[in-house]
Design a protein around this motif. Sequence first.
Motif, PDB file in Angstrom:
ATOM      1  N   TRP A  57      -4.641  21.470 -23.134  1.00  0.00           N
ATOM      2  CA  TRP A  57      -4.083  20.429 -22.278  1.00  0.00           C
ATOM      3  C   TRP A  57      -4.002  19.148 -23.081  1.00  0.00           C
ATOM      4  O   TRP A  57      -4.740  18.970 -24.058  1.00  0.00           O
ATOM      5  N   CYS A  66     -11.040  18.363 -17.133  1.00  0.00           N
ATOM      6  CA  CYS A  66     -10.360  19.650 -16.984  1.00  0.00           C
ATOM      7  C   CYS A  66     -11.355  20.802 -16.935  1.00  0.00           C
ATOM      8  O   CYS A  66     -12.401  20.774 -17.578  1.00  0.00           O
ATOM      9  N   ASN A  67     -11.013  21.810 -16.159  1.00  0.00           N
ATOM     10  CA  ASN A  67     -11.847  22.991 -15.988  1.00  0.00           C
ATOM     11  C   ASN A  67     -10.956  24.228 -16.030  1.00  0.00           C
ATOM     12  O   ASN A  67      -9.866  24.237 -15.457  1.00  0.00           O
ATOM     13  N   THR A  68     -11.416  25.244 -16.726  1.00  0.00           N
ATOM     14  CA  THR A  68     -10.716  26.522 -16.749  1.00  0.00           C
ATOM     15  C   THR A  68     -11.480  27.521 -15.891  1.00  0.00           C
ATOM     16  O   THR A  68     -12.698  27.622 -16.011  1.00  0.00           O
ATOM     17  N   THR A  69     -10.776  28.233 -15.051  1.00  0.00           N
ATOM     18  CA  THR A  69     -11.382  29.306 -14.272  1.00  0.00           C
ATOM     19  C   THR A  69     -10.713  30.618 -14.656  1.00  0.00           C
ATOM     20  O   THR A  69      -9.487  30.714 -14.638  1.00  0.00           O
ATOM     21  N   VAL A  70     -11.528  31.592 -15.029  1.00  0.00           N
ATOM     22  CA  VAL A  70     -11.023  32.916 -15.373  1.00  0.00           C
ATOM     23  C   VAL A  70     -11.546  33.885 -14.335  1.00  0.00           C
ATOM     24  O   VAL A  70     -12.760  33.982 -14.126  1.00  0.00           O
ATOM     25  N   ARG A  85      -8.436  17.002 -13.258  1.00  0.00           N
ATOM     26  CA  ARG A  85      -8.574  16.026 -12.180  1.00  0.00           C
ATOM     27  C   ARG A  85      -8.595  14.618 -12.748  1.00  0.00           C
ATOM     28  O   ARG A  85      -9.281  14.345 -13.736  1.00  0.00           O
TER      29      ARG A  85
ATOM     30  N   THR B  80     -13.485  21.371 -22.227  1.00  0.00           N
ATOM     31  CA  THR B  80     -12.956  21.986 -21.018  1.00  0.00           C
ATOM     32  C   THR B  80     -14.049  22.820 -20.370  1.00  0.00           C
ATOM     33  O   THR B  80     -14.441  23.858 -20.909  1.00  0.00           O
ATOM     34  N   SER B  81     -14.551  22.337 -19.247  1.00  0.00           N
ATOM     35  CA  SER B  81     -15.528  23.131 -18.499  1.00  0.00           C
ATOM     36  C   SER B  81     -14.893  24.461 -18.115  1.00  0.00           C
ATOM     37  O   SER B  81     -13.665  24.569 -18.018  1.00  0.00           O
ATOM     38  N   ALA B  82     -15.717  25.446 -17.887  1.00  0.00           N
ATOM     39  CA  ALA B  82     -15.145  26.754 -17.557  1.00  0.00           C
ATOM     40  C   ALA B  82     -16.055  27.523 -16.621  1.00  0.00           C
ATOM     41  O   ALA B  82     -17.279  27.381 -16.666  1.00  0.00           O
ATOM     42  N   TRP B  83     -15.427  28.317 -15.797  1.00  0.00           N
ATOM     43  CA  TRP B  83     -16.146  29.215 -14.903  1.00  0.00           C
ATOM     44  C   TRP B  83     -15.503  30.588 -15.015  1.00  0.00           C
ATOM     45  O   TRP B  83     -14.303  30.726 -14.820  1.00  0.00           O
ATOM     46  N   ILE B  84     -16.289  31.575 -15.365  1.00  0.00           N
ATOM     47  CA  ILE B  84     -15.797  32.945 -15.475  1.00  0.00           C
ATOM     48  C   ILE B  84     -16.468  33.770 -14.403  1.00  0.00           C
ATOM     49  O   ILE B  84     -17.688  33.720 -14.251  1.00  0.00           O
ATOM     50  N   THR B  85     -15.696  34.513 -13.659  1.00  0.00           N
ATOM     51  CA  THR B  85     -16.270  35.339 -12.612  1.00  0.00           C
ATOM     52  C   THR B  85     -15.604  36.704 -12.631  1.00  0.00           C
ATOM     53  O   THR B  85     -14.386  36.808 -12.734  1.00  0.00           O
ATOM     54  N   TRP B 194     -19.908  24.987  -9.051  1.00  0.00           N
ATOM     55  CA  TRP B 194     -18.566  25.494  -8.807  1.00  0.00           C
ATOM     56  C   TRP B 194     -18.560  26.133  -7.422  1.00  0.00           C
ATOM     57  O   TRP B 194     -19.466  26.919  -7.088  1.00  0.00           O
ATOM     58  N   TRP B 227     -14.986  22.203  -8.747  1.00  0.00           N
ATOM     59  CA  TRP B 227     -16.246  22.028  -9.438  1.00  0.00           C
ATOM     60  C   TRP B 227     -16.622  20.557  -9.352  1.00  0.00           C
ATOM     61  O   TRP B 227     -15.752  19.701  -9.159  1.00  0.00           O
TER      62      TRP B 227
END
Lengths: 170, 260
Positions: A57, A66-70, A85, B80-85, B194, B227
Amino acid sequence: MSRTRGIPRLLVSIATTLAIATTTVVAVGTPAQAVDVPAYGVITITNKGTGFVPPTWTYDPAFWACNTTVEGQFNLPTAITVKCRASESMSFNCPRMILTVHTEGLASRAGGRAACTYSYLDTGIISGVNTAQLTGDLGRALWVECTAYSDTPLIPPYTVTCNEPGLPTL
Amino acid sequence: MRRPTALVVALLSGASVIVALPVARAAPPRPAGWVITRTGRGPAVLTGTFTGNANSSTATAVLFALSGRGKARKLANAFTSAWITWGADGSPHVYGADSPCVAACTNPLDGTTEFGFSSNGHRLDAAVYIATWDVKDVTINLTSPGWRKRPWTPSMRTVSTEHAGDAGVRASRTSVGTFTGAEAPGGRYGSVAWGALPCADYGSGSARFSGGVREWPLDCGYNPREWESNARATRWRLSGDATGVDHVVNVLVVVDYPAG
């Protein structure tokens, strides 16, 4: 599918999606406020089939988080989302958001979505050698979100970009 | 955006007779973690990869960076914060009941898994924390110079759909049911959390995600994930009602800041 066969299909896809772009903005809440500054920046989610590449980004971290969700089975995610945000003191909008989804292989499969808090663009899922692009005014942006998704696992190679064009950012 | 399969619709129909549990509770602790810090002085670009496999359907991993000290600590936005589920396993479960496996109970989640993390080209002056819950075979490779990693045992909590006072079932990597809220405490030195309203694939309803610096509205179709962080002790809440389908099982993940 060869690259040569894919090009006419690609052009048709671009022409089609551009033609309907102005009608596909989906408003889901408060309408845009005209006083905001455009949220110039690009979010890119890509997988060329050679491993998971971190989404990128271009927003200034002084004003954006910024946050990445996988989600989904890890090596075959069904959705990758980057949400940026704006800080509470800033006010942005998305007057000319360009959402582009590009799938590059015979088995490729991905969809794209670009959202700016109250409105979004969604290309739907495309496959094969294909490109879909949508442009629209998404109004006010407390946050900007870009998603690559599929109803099956995302199948590379694919690239999803959410681009609010304008001044370069850090 | 995504639509449920016929199986999921059938499960949703069956879910309506399940009685909700009134109290949310956190699952037993299965945390592991790592801290990534600078080897020298000053900020530097960070890139790396995280690999791991789910040990259960509630497996999850989060990555975040903290700068500053004490109550002035905050998430470092250059990272870059991240959440893996990973999502539900293939065995049908009924929320609130110890249902026997109808299908095979083997864990279908094995496989090589990889996630690339980075400071997005920015020079980062912060410590990066990786916290995992019920994740096995974790490998962390740092591909940029000037950083090192060390083990860390995070204090963290997860609340899954079946422990969140919900009614419903989960199977085939999808949870189906009615969400009635979830909550968990944050640590004394601060925490990051999160929240996920479990109806992103299909459904309706809304909730508020609170406990952090800012409070966020969530709804099923449009903004089901958020989050937030808080440098002070707090109680994280996802308060609302929603009925729907989601491939995510964890609705709330909280990781405490370490002392410092």
